[in-house]
Scaffold this motif. Structure first.
Motif, PDB file in Angstrom:
ATOM      1  N   VAL A  63      13.445  12.820  21.453  1.00 48.70           N
ATOM      2  CA  VAL A  63      14.248  13.497  20.624  1.00 48.70           C
ATOM      3  C   VAL A  63      12.425  15.224  20.900  1.00 48.70           C
ATOM      4  O   VAL A  63      13.291  15.944  20.517  1.00 48.70           O
ATOM      5  N   LEU A  83      18.522  15.403  13.605  1.00 51.46           N
ATOM      6  CA  LEU A  83      16.762  15.967  13.210  1.00 51.46           C
ATOM      7  C   LEU A  83      16.595  16.353  11.410  1.00 51.46           C
ATOM      8  O   LEU A  83      16.130  15.722  11.178  1.00 51.46           O
ATOM      9  N   ASN A  84      17.393  16.905  11.447  1.00 55.04           N
ATOM     10  CA  ASN A  84      16.718  18.181  10.163  1.00 55.04           C
ATOM     11  C   ASN A  84      18.461  17.814   9.000  1.00 55.04           C
ATOM     12  O   ASN A  84      19.244  18.965   9.077  1.00 55.04           O
ATOM     13  N   PRO A  85      18.395  17.064   9.430  1.00 56.57           N
ATOM     14  CA  PRO A  85      20.304  16.895   8.091  1.00 56.57           C
ATOM     15  C   PRO A  85      20.381  17.513   6.462  1.00 56.57           C
ATOM     16  O   PRO A  85      20.864  18.481   6.668  1.00 56.57           O
ATOM     17  N   ARG A  86      18.404  17.880   5.746  1.00 57.37           N
ATOM     18  CA  ARG A  86      18.329  18.599   5.058  1.00 57.37           C
ATOM     19  C   ARG A  86      17.643  19.792   5.218  1.00 57.37           C
ATOM     20  O   ARG A  86      17.104  20.167   4.297  1.00 57.37           O
ATOM     21  N   GLN A 129       6.925  14.964   8.936  1.00 56.65           N
ATOM     22  CA  GLN A 129       7.772  16.137   9.133  1.00 56.65           C
ATOM     23  C   GLN A 129       9.623  15.326   9.217  1.00 56.65           C
ATOM     24  O   GLN A 129       9.274  14.068  10.037  1.00 56.65           O
ATOM     25  N   GLN A 130      10.675  15.825   8.933  1.00 54.02           N
ATOM     26  CA  GLN A 130      11.032  14.347   9.231  1.00 54.02           C
ATOM     27  C   GLN A 130      12.447  14.216  10.438  1.00 54.02           C
ATOM     28  O   GLN A 130      12.828  13.579  10.924  1.00 54.02           O
ATOM     29  N   SER A 131      12.071  15.453  11.350  1.00 54.72           N
ATOM     30  CA  SER A 131      12.156  15.064  12.127  1.00 54.72           C
ATOM     31  C   SER A 131      11.358  15.015  13.299  1.00 54.72           C
ATOM     32  O   SER A 131      11.735  14.703  14.463  1.00 54.72           O
ATOM     33  N   GLY A 132      10.338  13.769  12.670  1.00 53.12           N
ATOM     34  CA  GLY A 132       9.992  13.358  13.851  1.00 53.12           C
ATOM     35  C   GLY A 132       8.115  14.019  13.660  1.00 53.12           C
ATOM     36  O   GLY A 132       8.279  14.876  13.603  1.00 53.12           O
ATOM     37  N   LYS A 174      13.698  18.851  21.447  1.00 51.89           N
ATOM     38  CA  LYS A 174      13.342  19.900  20.170  1.00 51.89           C
ATOM     39  C   LYS A 174      13.052  20.973  20.915  1.00 51.89           C
ATOM     40  O   LYS A 174      12.714  22.505  20.505  1.00 51.89           O
ATOM     41  N   TYR A 203       8.120   8.021  14.267  1.00 49.88           N
ATOM     42  CA  TYR A 203       8.809   7.941  12.684  1.00 49.88           C
ATOM     43  C   TYR A 203       8.526   7.345  11.801  1.00 49.88           C
ATOM     44  O   TYR A 203       8.331   5.560  12.232  1.00 49.88           O
ATOM     45  N   HIS A 219      10.831  23.644  11.215  1.00 51.06           N
ATOM     46  CA  HIS A 219      11.730  22.422  11.098  1.00 51.06           C
ATOM     47  C   HIS A 219      11.599  21.319  12.118  1.00 51.06           C
ATOM     48  O   HIS A 219      11.118  20.237  11.873  1.00 51.06           O
ATOM     49  N   GLN A 220      11.297  21.826  12.954  1.00 54.58           N
ATOM     50  CA  GLN A 220      10.341  20.677  14.322  1.00 54.58           C
ATOM     51  C   GLN A 220       8.656  20.303  13.856  1.00 54.58           C
ATOM     52  O   GLN A 220       8.529  19.490  15.091  1.00 54.58           O
ATOM     53  N   LEU A 274      11.617   9.307   5.729  1.00 51.21           N
ATOM     54  CA  LEU A 274      12.494   9.069   6.413  1.00 51.21           C
ATOM     55  C   LEU A 274      13.006  10.028   5.594  1.00 51.21           C
ATOM     56  O   LEU A 274      14.009   9.561   5.096  1.00 51.21           O
ATOM     57  N   HIS A 275      14.028  10.044   6.806  1.00 50.59           N
ATOM     58  CA  HIS A 275      15.729  10.813   6.348  1.00 50.59           C
ATOM     59  C   HIS A 275      16.287   9.769   6.288  1.00 50.59           C
ATOM     60  O   HIS A 275      16.556   8.734   6.738  1.00 50.59           O
TER      61      HIS A 275
END
Lengths: 208, 425
Positions: free
Chosen positions: A174, A111-114, B107-110, A178, B129, A51-52, B164-165
């Motif tokens: 961020v 950062l990864n709410p989903r 990816q949504q984390s950037g 990470k 982002y 996810h990162q 983006l989220h």
């Protein structure tokens, strides 16, 4: 089982009361728990890097292994220490990991709410670290060894400082956050695996 | 450009982050004393950008001993090395990067933009982002289960892909008074849905809307106004039973119970039945089953397994004039028609219990005849039930209509009883 520090044999014990089976059972249980959590820790690490984004999941990715406040990886000489000392270090590390995993989970929630599975694994890991640490301390107590942890208040202060430090890291950006999460998940895996190994040496019939 | 107000985060330069004390967590950039190691700072740190825009970034090296050089530094983005022509050395310690026409974040984390030393070690990182502001959500639909709650669903604007989220918030308020409320239970029936479990008023309209927000801006849907009573649905009818009708090879009887949660209110409820052959995916729907809890399916194939489902529409709750919302279908119930040597008809229709005729021509004529008989011959006990029994008897004995006689009781006005022959029917 050989006579060494932390041996299960107690020549002073009343022969009509045999604590050994209970202690053996406790060691086996805790060892089994550590083995299970080692597997979960590996899964957590894989889920985390996914996810990162790259380069976190790429082979050869190697950010600097900088120390985390209040916690470091098992020292090279750890395996040579007496069993109670190893278990004390294991318990202390697991105790320090819980608040750090909480910080990582909170940051990943932004950062990864989903990524509910990642967040759930992080939440579970924090609880599991605490549970395994408590179980190791129970084994130490049953062995008659002092846990020799720091007094409650300084320990709480150390945990708060670690959390503050980790939070400051997330405020720094961020990418550093990470990397921090990767480091914490890696440390969690290392210490759970180390605990499994240390307990395995105490299991009757296990390696000396 | 997509609709939506521009957000505050759409800027391409930010202050560099502060240095951390040595006693605290060491993040990338904290020097190790005497080690000769270099660290760096990327600027901007974690910028938010529109798709298609450009980025100018710098990697400034600090180090011990001083005099760290930008020579040999290089950039990677999401693990891929960027072409050297995109970089240039600004000064002895700073490497610049210019990226144009950025794609949406992977990816949504950037996206991970990393500055590397000559030996490949990581000096610093920054997360990009890149995306779009949200478009207006639309197509809000809501329903209430048994008047106790409200669930709403919506469609995100631009098919949801902002890269983006994007946070969606369902808001609601009573139309004539009250404050804005925010729904709290999301993703109950899909990714863009929310459930309000309690404290809802009846007989008064609500206003409902959705707000979408991400790093680049926000957007708000149109307001939907509704009364809870106009969007009521209920549970599927329970206890659906399907059974044979004696030996009739082309009929099955379906019975069910009113959904219990609303059973005291379902005065005008409508029901629908659907059925299909076991190895088919095509359902046949029977629509005109109003306010009854039983029905007979006719015109079925003999010796065939059928799956049957029933659903309910609580139309007219508390005088609502709106159409109501169909429940889910009940769990499938299966039954088989009796076998027959004769091929059965292929069509299907629903005959309510009690022997009311269907729309078939034979049965219409039969109904007329039975009506005439009752009027002129006082045959009060003649009915479709008796007719069906005769059909079953005929099938059982494999005799034609012209070969059999049966006994019926059809008293005349003078009290005399008269034998009724089936062929006279």
């Amino acid at each position: 089982m050989s006579r060494r520090e932390g041996s299960l044999e107690d020549p002073q014990a009343d022969s009509s009361i045999s604590p050994l089976p209970h202690l053996e059972a406790k060691i086996r249980q805790t060892h089994s728990l550590a083995r299970l959590l080692t597997k979960y820790a590996e899964q957590l690490l894989q889920e985390y890097v996914q996810h990162q984004g790259d380069p976190f999941g790429l082979p050869g990715f190697s950010p600097p292994r900088l120390p985390v406040a209040g916690l470091s990886a098992p020292a090279p000489g750890h395996a040579g220490l007496p069993a109670p000392e190893r278990l004390r270090l294991d318990a202390a590390a697991l105790s320090a990991l819980q608040p750090l995993l909480d910080v990582v989970r909170r940051h990943q929630a932004e950062l990864n709410p989903r990524a509910p599975r990642l967040l759930r694994r992080l939440e579970d890991a924090a609880r599991q670290a605490r549970a395994l640490g408590a179980a190791v301390e129970a084994v130490l107590a049953a062995l008659g060894a002092e846990t020799r942890g720091p007094p409650a208040e300084p320990a709480a202060a150390a945990a708060a400082a670690a959390v503050a430090a980790a939070t400051a890291a997330t405020d720094a950006g961020v990418f550093p956050a990470k990397v921090l999460g990767l480091r914490v998940c890696g440390l969690y895996r290392e210490w759970v695996s180390r605990t499994e190994g240390d307990l395995g040496q105490l299991v009757p019939g296990g390696p000396a | 450009m997509p609709a939506g107000r521009p957000g505050p985060a759409a800027q391409s330069a930010r202050r560099p982050p502060p240095l951390l004390p040595l006693l605290l967590l060491c993040v990338l950039g904290a020097p190790r004393a005497g080690s000769g190691a270099h660290t760096a700072v990327i600027s901007p740190q974690d910028p938010t950008l529109l798709i298609g825009s450009s980025l100018q970034a710098t990697c400034s090296v600090h180090g011990d001993p001083p005099g760290a050089t930008a020579e040999g530094l290089y950039w990677t983005l999401n693990g891929r090395r960027l072409a050297p022509e995109l970089s240039r050395v600004l000064n002895a310690s700073t490497l610049a990067l210019a990226l144009a026409n950025l794609n949406g974040s992977r990816q949504q984390s950037g996206d991970n933009l990393v500055c590397h030393a000559r030996d490949g070690s990581i000096l610093a990182g920054s997360c990009l982002y890149v995306g779009l502001p949200p478009e207006k959500p639309f197509n809000i639909s809501c329903w209430s289960k048994n008047m106790k709650d409200l669930t709403c669903r919506w469609t995100p604007g631009a098919h949801g892909e902002t890269f983006l989220h994007t946070n969606y918030s369902l808001k609601y308020k009573l139309r004539w008074y009250g404050q804005d409320n925010t729904c709290e239970e999301y993703h109950t029936v899909g990714p863009h849905s929310c459930h309000i479990p309690k404290d809802l008023a009846l007989f008064t309209p609500y206003e409902i809307w959705v707000e979408a927000t991400n790093r680049l801006g926000s957007a708000r849907s149109d307001v939907l106004t509704l009364d809870i009573l106009d969007v009521v649905t209920t549970d599927p009818p329970p206890d659906v039973h399907v059974s044979r009708v004696g030996g009739l090879e082309d009929q099955l009887s379906v019975r069910w119970v009113s959904p219990p949660a609303l059973k005291d209110f379902l005065f005008q409820a409508k029901y629908q039945i659907r059925y299909r052959v076991e190895d088919s995916v095509d359902w046949k729907v029977v629509d005109d089953v109003s306010n009854q809890t039983s029905c007979r399916l006719a015109g079925l194939k003999p010796g065939t397994v059928y799956f049957v489902q029933v659903r309910c529409n609580p139309f007219g709750i508390y005088g609502s004039k709106k159409a109501g919302i169909w429940s889910e279908w009940s769990h499938p119930t299966a039954a088989s028609t009796p076998r027959s040597e004769r091929p059965g008809p292929g069509g299907g229709a629903c005959e309510p219990r009690g022997g009311e005729p269907s729309s078939g021509p034979v049965r219409r004529e039969l109904k007329q005849f039975l009506g005439w008989l009752k009027k002129h011959a006082y045959c009060s006990n003649l009915s479709f039930r008796l007719y069906d029994q005769w059909r079953a008897w005929m099938q059982k004995t494999h005799k034609t209509r012209n070969q059999h006689r049966t006994r019926g009781s059809c008293p005349r006005a003078d009290g005399a009883r008269r034998e009724v022959l089936p062929d006279k029917l």
